[in-house]
Design an enzyme around this catalytic site. Structure first.
Site, mmCIF file in Angstrom:
data_model
loop_
_atom_site.group_PDB
_atom_site.id
_atom_site.type_symbol
_atom_site.label_atom_id
_atom_site.label_comp_id
_atom_site.label_asym_id
_atom_site.label_seq_id
_atom_site.Cartn_x
_atom_site.Cartn_y
_atom_site.Cartn_z
ATOM 1 N N LYS A 13 0.828 -1.216 0.000
ATOM 2 C CA LYS A 13 0.000 0.000 0.000
ATOM 3 C C LYS A 13 0.862 1.265 0.000
ATOM 4 O O LYS A 13 0.609 2.181 -0.766
ATOM 5 C CB LYS A 13 -0.899 0.056 1.243
ATOM 6 C CG LYS A 13 -1.989 -0.976 1.291
ATOM 7 C CD LYS A 13 -3.030 -0.636 2.363
ATOM 8 C CE LYS A 13 -2.449 -0.522 3.761
ATOM 9 N NZ LYS A 13 -1.980 -1.791 4.333
ATOM 10 N N ARG A 88 -9.423 1.516 8.428
ATOM 11 C CA ARG A 88 -9.103 0.126 8.750
ATOM 12 C C ARG A 88 -10.362 -0.663 9.113
ATOM 13 O O ARG A 88 -10.305 -1.870 9.239
ATOM 14 C CB ARG A 88 -8.141 0.046 9.940
ATOM 15 C CG ARG A 88 -6.768 0.662 9.728
ATOM 16 C CD ARG A 88 -5.921 -0.149 8.775
ATOM 17 N NE ARG A 88 -4.615 -0.535 9.256
ATOM 18 C CZ ARG A 88 -3.499 0.183 9.150
ATOM 19 N NH1 ARG A 88 -3.522 1.391 8.619
ATOM 20 N NH2 ARG A 88 -2.357 -0.287 9.571
ATOM 21 N N ARG A 127 11.623 -5.018 4.776
ATOM 22 C CA ARG A 127 11.292 -3.647 4.412
ATOM 23 C C ARG A 127 12.261 -2.632 5.034
ATOM 24 O O ARG A 127 12.585 -2.703 6.210
ATOM 25 C CB ARG A 127 9.868 -3.388 4.909
ATOM 26 C CG ARG A 127 9.332 -2.064 4.591
ATOM 27 C CD ARG A 127 7.853 -2.149 4.475
ATOM 28 N NE ARG A 127 7.202 -2.107 5.780
ATOM 29 C CZ ARG A 127 5.896 -1.893 5.919
ATOM 30 N NH1 ARG A 127 5.139 -1.744 4.846
ATOM 31 N NH2 ARG A 127 5.349 -1.863 7.093
ATOM 32 N N ARG A 160 11.416 -0.606 10.449
ATOM 33 C CA ARG A 160 10.435 -0.240 11.461
ATOM 34 C C ARG A 160 10.457 -1.208 12.634
ATOM 35 O O ARG A 160 10.594 -2.407 12.443
ATOM 36 C CB ARG A 160 9.035 -0.251 10.841
ATOM 37 C CG ARG A 160 8.661 1.048 10.222
ATOM 38 C CD ARG A 160 7.415 0.972 9.423
ATOM 39 N NE ARG A 160 6.290 0.329 10.113
ATOM 40 C CZ ARG A 160 5.034 0.387 9.658
ATOM 41 N NH1 ARG A 160 4.768 1.049 8.546
ATOM 42 N NH2 ARG A 160 4.070 -0.220 10.288
ATOM 43 N N ARG A 171 0.074 -8.054 13.658
ATOM 44 C CA ARG A 171 -0.467 -7.047 12.724
ATOM 45 C C ARG A 171 -1.299 -7.724 11.642
ATOM 46 O O ARG A 171 -2.347 -7.223 11.246
ATOM 47 C CB ARG A 171 0.669 -6.229 12.094
ATOM 48 C CG ARG A 171 1.254 -5.211 13.058
ATOM 49 C CD ARG A 171 2.536 -4.611 12.538
ATOM 50 N NE ARG A 171 2.373 -3.839 11.330
ATOM 51 C CZ ARG A 171 3.351 -3.649 10.442
ATOM 52 N NH1 ARG A 171 4.541 -4.180 10.625
ATOM 53 N NH2 ARG A 171 3.136 -2.923 9.381
HETATM 54 P P1 AMP Z 1 0.806 1.545 8.893
HETATM 55 O O1 AMP Z 1 1.988 2.392 8.571
HETATM 56 O O2 AMP Z 1 -0.417 1.894 8.109
HETATM 57 O O3 AMP Z 1 1.105 0.066 8.859
HETATM 58 O O4 AMP Z 1 0.417 1.877 10.429
HETATM 59 C C1 AMP Z 1 1.319 1.652 11.493
HETATM 60 C C2 AMP Z 1 0.546 1.559 12.804
HETATM 61 O O5 AMP Z 1 -0.143 2.791 13.038
HETATM 62 C C3 AMP Z 1 -0.534 0.495 12.827
HETATM 63 O O6 AMP Z 1 -0.009 -0.764 13.220
HETATM 64 C C4 AMP Z 1 -1.507 1.053 13.840
HETATM 65 O O7 AMP Z 1 -1.041 0.830 15.166
HETATM 66 C C5 AMP Z 1 -1.440 2.547 13.571
HETATM 67 N N1 AMP Z 1 -2.450 2.964 12.566
HETATM 68 C C6 AMP Z 1 -2.217 3.437 11.309
HETATM 69 N N2 AMP Z 1 -3.369 3.731 10.680
HETATM 70 C C7 AMP Z 1 -4.366 3.414 11.547
HETATM 71 C C8 AMP Z 1 -5.785 3.478 11.483
HETATM 72 N N3 AMP Z 1 -6.434 3.897 10.380
HETATM 73 N N4 AMP Z 1 -6.481 3.077 12.586
HETATM 74 C C9 AMP Z 1 -5.864 2.669 13.705
HETATM 75 N N5 AMP Z 1 -4.523 2.561 13.820
HETATM 76 C C10 AMP Z 1 -3.776 2.933 12.760
#
Ligand code: AMP
Length: 218
Positions: A13, A88, A127, A160, A171
């Site tokens: 994504k 989400r 990554r 990360r 996750r």
């Molecule tokens: P990502 O970079 O999208 O994988 O997001 C990293 C982390 O941020 C996730 O594992 C969540 O803990 C938090 N996070 C990101 N976007 C959301 C969302 N829309 N709702 C809730 N938590 C989020």
């Protein structure tokens, strides 16, 4: 255009969102990036979000929705947004719909990138991200020319904290797009399903076609 990108963590994504944003000149809003920035700057929001992020859990809806709605109220989000990592779940999708509806806008495309679990674990482990400009790389699929150095800006690459094997499994369990979220966009007539189990360029080509954009480029 108001686009949401759906898919499990590691589906590509972030990379695809960067490509789409570059080609379409749409504003790219990543809630994950916003939380990471708050963690880095040690804000109150960052301290709260970190406790969830470190476990691989989602940050509570009310916190995430408030942050996102504030962000899209800024002038640079007036004409279109490429949403990455939001929504989400259906509660977040409905809040986004309502915020857009209030100003006469709506989601125009929901792009679902699907990939099998085993492949996702392998991908997330490899990554790397640029500390300076945020560009994404992958050891196997999209390596930098020099290990540890960003091709775009020469910045240092890092991994990360939540890309470790244990947290990756959590996750995946907790953050796959739920079926009712996919159905939400199917019912709205804006869903496009894309097979993410291919090279980045093949996936970009399908995404660009769904959006009616020109040739995909890195
Ligand atoms: P990502 O970079 O999208 O994988 O997001 C990293 C982390 O941020 C996730 O594992 C969540 O803990 C938090 N996070 C990101 N976007 C959301 C969302 N829309 N709702 C809730 N938590 C989020």
């Amino acid at each position: 255009m108001f686009i949401v990108l759906l898919g499990p963590p590691g589906a590509g994504k972030g990379t695809q969102a960067q490509r789409i944003a570059t080609a379409s000149k749409l504003l790219h809003i990543s809630t994950g990036d916003m939380f990471r920035e708050n963690v880095r700057e040690e804000t109150e929001l960052g301290t709260l979000a970190k406790t969830y992020m470190d476990r691989g859990d989602l940050v509570p809806d009310e916190v995430t929705i408030k942050m996102l709605v504030e962000r899209i109220g800024r002038p640079d989000a007036a004409t279109g947004v490429m949403f990455d990592g939001f929504p989400r779940n259906v509660a977040q999708a409905s809040a986004l719909d309502a915020a857009l509806r209030a100003r006469g806008d709506a989601i125009t495309h929901a792009l679902l990138i699907s990939v099998a679990d085993e492949e996702l674990v392998a991908r997330l482990g490899g990554r790397w991200i640029c500390r300076q400009c945020g560009k994404l790389f992958h050891e196997r699929n999209d390596p930098p020319k020099r290990a540890g150095v960003c091709d775009a800006c020469g910045g240092e690459l890092y991994q990360r904290a939540d890309d470790g094997a244990e947290v990756v499994r959590t996750r995946l369990e907790k953050q796959k797009p739920p079926l009712d979220l996919i159905e939400h966009y199917r019912a709205a007539g804006v869903l496009h399903e894309i097979d993410g189990q291919r090279g980045l360029d093949a996936v970009s080509a399908d995404l660009f076609a769904a959006l009616g954009l020109g040739v995909a480029s890195a």
